[in-house]
Write a protein that holds these residues in place. Structure first.
Motif, mmCIF file in Angstrom:
data_model
loop_
_atom_site.group_PDB
_atom_site.id
_atom_site.type_symbol
_atom_site.label_atom_id
_atom_site.label_comp_id
_atom_site.label_asym_id
_atom_site.label_seq_id
_atom_site.Cartn_x
_atom_site.Cartn_y
_atom_site.Cartn_z
ATOM 1 N N THR A 62 0.810 -1.220 0.000
ATOM 2 C CA THR A 62 0.000 0.000 0.000
ATOM 3 C C THR A 62 0.844 1.270 0.000
ATOM 4 O OG1 THR A 62 -0.127 0.002 2.433
ATOM 5 C CG2 THR A 62 -1.858 -1.178 1.227
ATOM 6 N N GLN A 63 2.173 1.139 0.073
ATOM 7 C CA GLN A 63 3.031 2.320 0.108
ATOM 8 C C GLN A 63 3.226 2.880 -1.295
ATOM 9 O OE1 GLN A 63 6.458 0.642 2.055
ATOM 10 N NE2 GLN A 63 5.821 1.338 4.087
ATOM 11 N N THR A 64 3.239 4.221 -1.377
ATOM 12 C CA THR A 64 3.420 4.889 -2.674
ATOM 13 C C THR A 64 4.642 5.802 -2.689
ATOM 14 O OG1 THR A 64 1.936 6.661 -1.937
ATOM 15 C CG2 THR A 64 0.941 4.835 -3.174
ATOM 16 N N PHE A 65 5.075 6.293 -1.525
ATOM 17 C CA PHE A 65 6.213 7.200 -1.476
ATOM 18 C C PHE A 65 7.497 6.404 -1.710
ATOM 19 C CE2 PHE A 65 9.178 10.128 0.803
ATOM 20 C CZ PHE A 65 8.938 11.252 0.006
ATOM 21 N N PRO A 66 8.349 6.823 -2.635
ATOM 22 C CA PRO A 66 9.547 6.032 -3.000
ATOM 23 C C PRO A 66 10.469 5.723 -1.826
ATOM 24 C CG PRO A 66 9.134 7.733 -4.618
ATOM 25 C CD PRO A 66 8.179 7.993 -3.502
ATOM 26 N N LEU A 67 10.671 6.700 -0.921
ATOM 27 C CA LEU A 67 11.570 6.462 0.211
ATOM 28 C C LEU A 67 11.073 5.319 1.084
ATOM 29 C CD1 LEU A 67 13.960 7.212 2.028
ATOM 30 C CD2 LEU A 67 12.483 8.904 3.137
ATOM 31 N N LEU A 68 9.777 5.323 1.381
ATOM 32 C CA LEU A 68 9.198 4.258 2.210
ATOM 33 C C LEU A 68 9.319 2.904 1.523
ATOM 34 C CD1 LEU A 68 5.974 6.046 3.552
ATOM 35 C CD2 LEU A 68 8.128 5.644 4.758
ATOM 36 N N LYS A 69 9.099 2.875 0.212
ATOM 37 C CA LYS A 69 9.202 1.614 -0.518
ATOM 38 C C LYS A 69 10.641 1.088 -0.493
ATOM 39 C CE LYS A 69 6.807 0.943 -4.280
ATOM 40 N NZ LYS A 69 5.764 0.014 -3.791
ATOM 41 N N ARG A 70 11.633 2.002 -0.627
ATOM 42 C CA ARG A 70 13.030 1.565 -0.581
ATOM 43 C C ARG A 70 13.402 1.027 0.803
ATOM 44 N NH1 ARG A 70 13.956 6.399 -3.434
ATOM 45 N NH2 ARG A 70 14.795 7.378 -1.534
ATOM 46 N N GLN A 71 12.928 1.712 1.855
ATOM 47 C CA GLN A 71 13.230 1.255 3.214
ATOM 48 C C GLN A 71 12.582 -0.099 3.505
ATOM 49 O OE1 GLN A 71 11.990 4.482 5.779
ATOM 50 N NE2 GLN A 71 13.973 5.532 5.604
ATOM 51 N N SER A 72 11.347 -0.269 3.054
ATOM 52 C CA SER A 72 10.667 -1.554 3.280
ATOM 53 C C SER A 72 11.383 -2.678 2.555
ATOM 54 C CB SER A 72 9.214 -1.463 2.808
ATOM 55 O OG SER A 72 8.489 -0.559 3.600
ATOM 56 N N LYS A 73 11.804 -2.409 1.311
ATOM 57 C CA LYS A 73 12.512 -3.449 0.554
ATOM 58 C C LYS A 73 13.847 -3.786 1.207
ATOM 59 C CE LYS A 73 14.083 -4.699 -4.071
ATOM 60 N NZ LYS A 73 15.347 -5.272 -3.547
ATOM 61 N N ALA A 74 14.554 -2.763 1.690
ATOM 62 C CA ALA A 74 15.845 -3.007 2.347
ATOM 63 C C ALA A 74 15.656 -3.831 3.611
ATOM 64 C CB ALA A 74 16.519 -1.674 2.664
ATOM 65 N N ARG A 75 14.616 -3.520 4.368
ATOM 66 C CA ARG A 75 14.357 -4.280 5.604
ATOM 67 C C ARG A 75 13.941 -5.711 5.283
ATOM 68 N NH1 ARG A 75 15.791 -6.305 9.945
ATOM 69 N NH2 ARG A 75 14.171 -6.790 11.479
ATOM 70 N N LEU A 76 13.144 -5.914 4.248
ATOM 71 C CA LEU A 76 12.739 -7.270 3.866
ATOM 72 C C LEU A 76 13.947 -8.091 3.431
ATOM 73 C CD1 LEU A 76 9.410 -6.525 1.944
ATOM 74 C CD2 LEU A 76 9.645 -7.866 4.040
ATOM 75 N N ASP A 77 14.869 -7.457 2.700
ATOM 76 C CA ASP A 77 16.093 -8.161 2.304
ATOM 77 C C ASP A 77 16.922 -8.532 3.539
ATOM 78 O OD1 ASP A 77 15.366 -7.911 -0.318
ATOM 79 O OD2 ASP A 77 16.602 -6.138 -0.691
ATOM 80 N N GLN A 78 16.978 -7.617 4.512
ATOM 81 C CA GLN A 78 17.728 -7.892 5.744
ATOM 82 C C GLN A 78 17.077 -9.038 6.529
ATOM 83 O OE1 GLN A 78 17.525 -4.911 8.841
ATOM 84 N NE2 GLN A 78 19.662 -5.287 9.451
ATOM 85 N N ILE A 79 15.751 -9.036 6.589
ATOM 86 C CA ILE A 79 15.038 -10.112 7.290
ATOM 87 C C ILE A 79 15.316 -11.454 6.628
ATOM 88 C CG2 ILE A 79 12.738 -11.055 7.759
ATOM 89 C CD1 ILE A 79 11.780 -8.215 8.288
ATOM 90 N N ALA A 80 15.333 -11.484 5.299
ATOM 91 C CA ALA A 80 15.612 -12.739 4.585
ATOM 92 C C ALA A 80 17.003 -13.266 4.947
ATOM 93 C CB ALA A 80 15.500 -12.507 3.079
ATOM 94 N N ARG A 81 17.984 -12.363 5.018
ATOM 95 C CA ARG A 81 19.336 -12.799 5.392
ATOM 96 C C ARG A 81 19.380 -13.284 6.839
ATOM 97 N NH1 ARG A 81 20.567 -7.997 2.602
ATOM 98 N NH2 ARG A 81 20.914 -6.903 4.585
ATOM 99 N N GLN A 82 18.709 -12.572 7.721
ATOM 100 C CA GLN A 82 18.711 -12.964 9.133
ATOM 101 C C GLN A 82 17.995 -14.296 9.342
ATOM 102 O OE1 GLN A 82 16.992 -9.515 11.036
ATOM 103 N NE2 GLN A 82 18.972 -8.492 11.239
ATOM 104 N N LEU A 83 16.904 -14.523 8.611
ATOM 105 C CA LEU A 83 16.205 -15.810 8.716
ATOM 106 C C LEU A 83 17.112 -16.952 8.266
ATOM 107 C CD1 LEU A 83 12.583 -15.003 7.463
ATOM 108 C CD2 LEU A 83 13.231 -15.873 9.706
ATOM 109 N N MET A 84 17.833 -16.739 7.198
ATOM 110 C CA MET A 84 18.757 -17.770 6.721
ATOM 111 C C MET A 84 19.829 -18.064 7.770
ATOM 112 S SD MET A 84 20.979 -17.810 3.188
ATOM 113 C CE MET A 84 19.498 -17.436 2.256
ATOM 114 N N GLN A 85 20.354 -17.011 8.404
ATOM 115 C CA GLN A 85 21.372 -17.192 9.436
ATOM 116 C C GLN A 85 20.810 -17.956 10.633
ATOM 117 O OE1 GLN A 85 22.564 -13.184 10.229
ATOM 118 N NE2 GLN A 85 23.792 -12.977 8.365
#
Length: 339
Positions: A174-197
């Protein structure tokens, strides 16, 4: 007056009064039961046989003092409630050294009310836990594995990350502002790495124990159970392989509760048990309904008999945990049935 009667009850037994043979849970001889009420800062202790009470700090120093207070005369059982992180130190320090019994706090409270006790203090709770252990003739739990608390901590951290991933994923849609979308994607990528660890750390810790490593391989051999589910089962249910079919189903909260009174017959339902263990079996049951030949046939038979799909899936969840328990008990991998 109520708590006074409870304090006098052990003294009457010690004085030679013969317990009624018709009373439920009363042993012929006095059981030396100790109750420990655990809070964040203190441990309140009551020894039923002697009526002694004491309080110790919930710290390594306090636990050593508690062990000295119990002395060389080993009690039959030491009863305490599950209190999350607060009982962890006691388990790690005294498991295998004392006959510990961990009980459900709700059941302990119901027992106190059944005895007529409405008041609630730390000292009285310790006394009621000791009385509960003697009256219900509880048996000591198996000593916990030294790595069990670490495994549980890793599993809790993994579940927290999965919840955060779900929330972020829903928010990102539901996010439309580019900054929020970039932060959410960065956090999701970090979560994926942490889950793997976390999953790598869980697997490595399980593989350090030959017994757990063998159980992991057995679980992974069952169609429908993958590595993540196998790890979850071993962490949430370290007792697997030591129980009967009914016990493991009840522990997972998958044993139907029958409701009957006179001529009235209510619908059976599942209740209680270890929720995270039960949750971990849902997706494997969906997979097993398609790819496990034995369970697929069971699922199709139930649906053809007009059973609701959720009821059939719950049945498969119970079959899966019972099968896992039986295979680990027999120390063998799953094999397809020959024609």
């Amino acid at each position: 007056m109520i708590s006074h009667r409870l304090r006098m009850r052990p003294e009457r037994i010690q004085s030679g009064a013969k317990p009624s043979t018709t009373s439920i849970g009363h042993a012929k001889t006095m059981k030396d039961s100790i109750g420990i009420d655990i809070s964040k800062a203190t441990l309140d202790v009551h020894r039923l046989k002697t009526g002694e009470t004491a309080q110790f700090a919930n710290s390594p120093t306090g636990l050593r003092a508690l062990h000295r207070w119990i002395g060389t005369q080993m009690p039959d059982i030491v009863v305490y409630e599950a209190t999350g992180a607060y009982h962890r130190a006691l388990e790690c320090s005294l498991s295998g050294k004392l006959p510990l019994v961990k009980v459900n706090p709700l059941q302990a409270r119901y027992f106190a009310k059944a005895c007529g006790t409405r008041a609630k203090t730390d000292t009285l709770d310790a006394q009621m836990l000791a009385t509960m252990g003697k009256s219900l003739n509880l048996s000591p739990d198996m000593p916990i594995d030294k790595d069990q608390h670490v495994l549980k901590e890793l599993q809790v951290a993994r579940k927290a990350l999965i919840k955060e991933r779900t929330r972020l994923g829903n928010r990102e849609k539901t996010q439309t502002f580019p900054l929020l979308k970039r932060q959410s994607k960065a956090r999701l990528d970090q979560i994926a790495r942490q889950l793997m660890q976390l999953e790598e750390a869980l697997l490595a810790l399980l593989k350090q124990s030959p017994k757990k490593a063998r159980a992991f391989d057995i679980l992974c051999s069952i169609p429908g159970l993958g590595p993540v589910t196998a790890m979850t089962i071993l962490v949430e249910c370290p007792e697997i392989g030591t129980m009967t079919r009914k016990q493991i189903a009840s522990l997972a909260g998958l044993a139907p509760m029958v409701r009957q009174s006179g001529q009235w017959r209510g619908k059976a339902f599942i209740q209680g048990g270890r929720k995270f263990l039960r949750d971990a079996l849902y997706m494997p049951a969906l997979v097993a309904a398609r790819y496990n030949p034995d369970l697929r046939q069971k699922y199709q038979t139930m649906t053809k008999a007009q059973k609701p799909a959720k009821v059939a899936l719950t049945c498969l969840m119970r079959k899966l945990i019972e099968l896992a328990n039986a295979l680990i008990k027999q120390d063998r991998k799953w094999l397809p049935k020959t024609a």
